[in-house]
Design an enzyme around this catalytic site. Structure first.
Site, PDB file in Angstrom:
ATOM      1  CG  HIS A 352       1.819   3.456  -2.459  1.00  0.00           C
ATOM      2  ND1 HIS A 352       2.086   2.863  -3.784  1.00  0.00           N
ATOM      3  CD2 HIS A 352       1.722   2.350  -1.832  1.00  0.00           C
ATOM      4  CE1 HIS A 352       2.136   1.734  -3.860  1.00  0.00           C
ATOM      5  NE2 HIS A 352       2.064   1.481  -2.661  1.00  0.00           N
ATOM      6  NE  ARG A 387      -0.906  -0.593   1.660  1.00  0.00           N
ATOM      7  CZ  ARG A 387      -0.136  -1.069   0.792  1.00  0.00           C
ATOM      8  NH1 ARG A 387      -0.108  -2.258   0.916  1.00  0.00           N
ATOM      9  NH2 ARG A 387       0.501  -0.037  -0.077  1.00  0.00           N
TER      10      ARG A 387
END
Length: 535
Positions: A352, A387
């Site tokens: 991703h 993240r």
């Protein structure tokens, strides 16, 4: 072609910079180059939203900073985290001023979502197509400036540096300078040179290195590979974030449909093939744990049960509420025969987001003079080892702004430049058209297979060693093809993806611990010596 500001990429980072440069310097030219259509970017496919502190009664900068640091697992640059969280509020308002529309409550306040790793509701969104709405607003604003030119269907091949003027450039060469780029014009099939005083790389991510990814076909790591070839600094490439919940469709390769983390924020529950809600066995935050934890938990359940996916249960969410908040997801599921009101959604992790990338400082400056990087291609220090959900769009805008602030000072006194005649034209003599495209397409399949099987969510030393050997062979074959055949986007992308794969494996080899998105069963614990891996 010559320009004052050259921007590579037309996503949120690139367009934010372009708008600011065009507005501040109406007499200067801003050239934006994109390899396909202007709106075909990673930004466009962002579903969940953008994180920012807007409700100061319940939320605070300190909470957002702490959530980011916890998710980053000890590798975040705290100064950068504070910069992004605190400056992000103004950047979000600028985006709204440019015309972006976020969902609101009946009383006019913004609807705020909550995603994994967040302690408060702080995600602004536009249904489940937030990125598409932001891209629309930015493109419309860009088209209103006469000094912004967006050039489509041009593939950037390499950065122009002293190397192209005949000088020896190595990693230890001081003051490497960027003069612009070589591009392959896909409309006339000619190689062209573009000279610029300031170059900004906003070229996006590299998800296509893997067999299954939420990224579009354009996400081939071009900017990272170009900077590495130009002897610039790259860091922390081992931290590849796998989104826990991509829609599982048997036989589908390449881009997978994303089931936003906001679905779990609204109450979605992960279940295994036996219908058991399993996340409580892995983390007290259950389905709202950070993405690295959720992805590893799903990977573990799939291996335990011998299945290729798990399920996301939203049957307890009122159907009208789900359709209102996630119309795109609802329609996609319905199109493949899934009624989310009564059936579970099959999901599996997919590549991703790249937390590492081109090393920058707090102003977006790279190790190469007059070259900036922002967005997913950059490694700013915000994300660390993992993240936090919905921080990426925020980071892109904050660093695009900071790149502009620094570049604006440079452009005033910038004597950077090189005589156009001194830069040689691209030499294509001795090359021919490739006789078989299968030489490229098969190598791409092999690369994606190697990366997915050996350098995925869970890694081992022997897997990394095997990956390195196979990538070496792919690199040799592809370089031979590159030297003897005419350039094509497919060949250039393959070359870039092999380079990115190599960088991921190399950084993973160097990290002798498990931290954040990098989990190596040979080093299952964190090291007390925390450091960034810089190549």
């Amino acid at each position: 072609m010559q320009t004052d500001f050259l921007v590579i990429g037309s996503g949120i980072a690139g367009l934010t910079f372009a708008l600011k440069a065009a507005q501040r310097f109406p007499d200067k030219k801003v050239l934006v180059i994109t390899k396909t259509q202007a709106d075909e970017t990673n930004t466009k496919y962002a579903q969940g939203g953008i994180a920012g502190v807007t409700d100061f009664e319940k939320d605070s900068f300190d909470k957002h900073i702490e959530d980011t640091l916890v998710a980053g697992d000890g590798l975040c640059n705290k100064q950068v985290v504070e910069i992004v969280v605190k400056e992000g509020v103004d950047r979000i308002q600028e985006l709204i001023d440019w015309g972006a529309r976020f969902d609101k409550e009946s009383d006019g306040d913004y609807k705020l979502g909550k995603e994994g790793g967040h302690s408060e509701f702080r995600i602004l969104h536009h249904k489940d197509i937030t990125g598409k709405e932001m891209e629309r607003a930015l493109l419309e604003a860009a088209h209103s400036f006469p000094n912004i030119e967006i050039v489509k269907h041009c593939f950037v091949v390499d950065l122009l540096t002293q190397h192209h003027l005949g000088y020896l450039v190595t990693k230890s060469t001081p003051h490497i300078e960027c003069y612009g780029v070589y591009v392959l014009n896909l409309q006339n099939h000619q190689m062209e040179k573009v000279l610029a005083k300031i170059t900004v790389l906003a070229s996006g991510g590299n998800g296509q290195v893997y067999r299954s990814t939420t990224n579009p076909n354009i996400a081939t790591g071009d900017g990272i590979a170009m900077v590495y070839r130009a002897k610039g600094r790259i860091e922390n490439m081992e931290f590849i974030q796998f989104h826990p919940t991509a829609l599982y469709e048997p036989g589908v390769r390449g881009q997978s449909f994303l089931i936003s983390e906001a679905v779990r924020g609204d109450g979605g529950i992960l279940r295994n093939k036996n219908g058991e809600a399993f996340m409580e066995r892995y983390d007290p935050r259950k389905d709202l744990a950070p993405r690295d934890i959720v992805a590893r938990a799903i990977d573990s359940e799939m291996k335990i049960t011998g299945t290729e996916h798990v399920y996301l249960d939203v049957t307890h969410i009122p159907n009208d509420k789900f359709i209102e908040h996630f119309p795109n997801i609802y329609e996609k599921c319905r199109s493949i025969g899934i009624d989310v009101a009564t059936q579970y959604i099959p999901v599996a992790p997919a590549a991703h987001y790249s937390c590492g990338g081109i090393k920058t400082d707090e102003w977006g400056r790279t190790s190469i003079k007059n070259l900036y990087a922002a967005g997913e291609c950059a490694s700013t220090g915000l994300h660390g080892a993992n993240r936090l959900a919905s921080n990426s769009l925020l980071e892109a805008m904050v660093f695009a702004h900071r790149c502009f602030i620094d570049a604006a000072e440079k452009i005033k006194a910038n004597t950077n430049g090189v005589d156009a005649q001194a830069v040689p034209d691209w030499k294509a003599t001795g090359t021919s058209q490739p006789k078989e495209m299968i030489l490229i397409t098969q190598s791409l399949k092999e690369l994606q297979q190697v990366m997915s099987d050996y350098v995925g969510i869970v890694r081992t030393n022997i897997r990394l060693e095997r990956a390195a050997k196979r990538l070496d062979l792919l690199w040799e074959e592809t370089e031979a093809l590159y030297q003897t055949t005419a350039l094509s986007p497919q060949l250039c992308e393959l070359r870039n993806m092999i380079t990115v794969g190599y960088l991921i494996v190399k950084c993973a080899h160097f990290r002798k611990e498990s931290r954040g998105l990098h989990f190596n069963t040979d080093y299952p614990y964190k090291s007390t010596l925390v450091q960034n891996i810089v190549l």
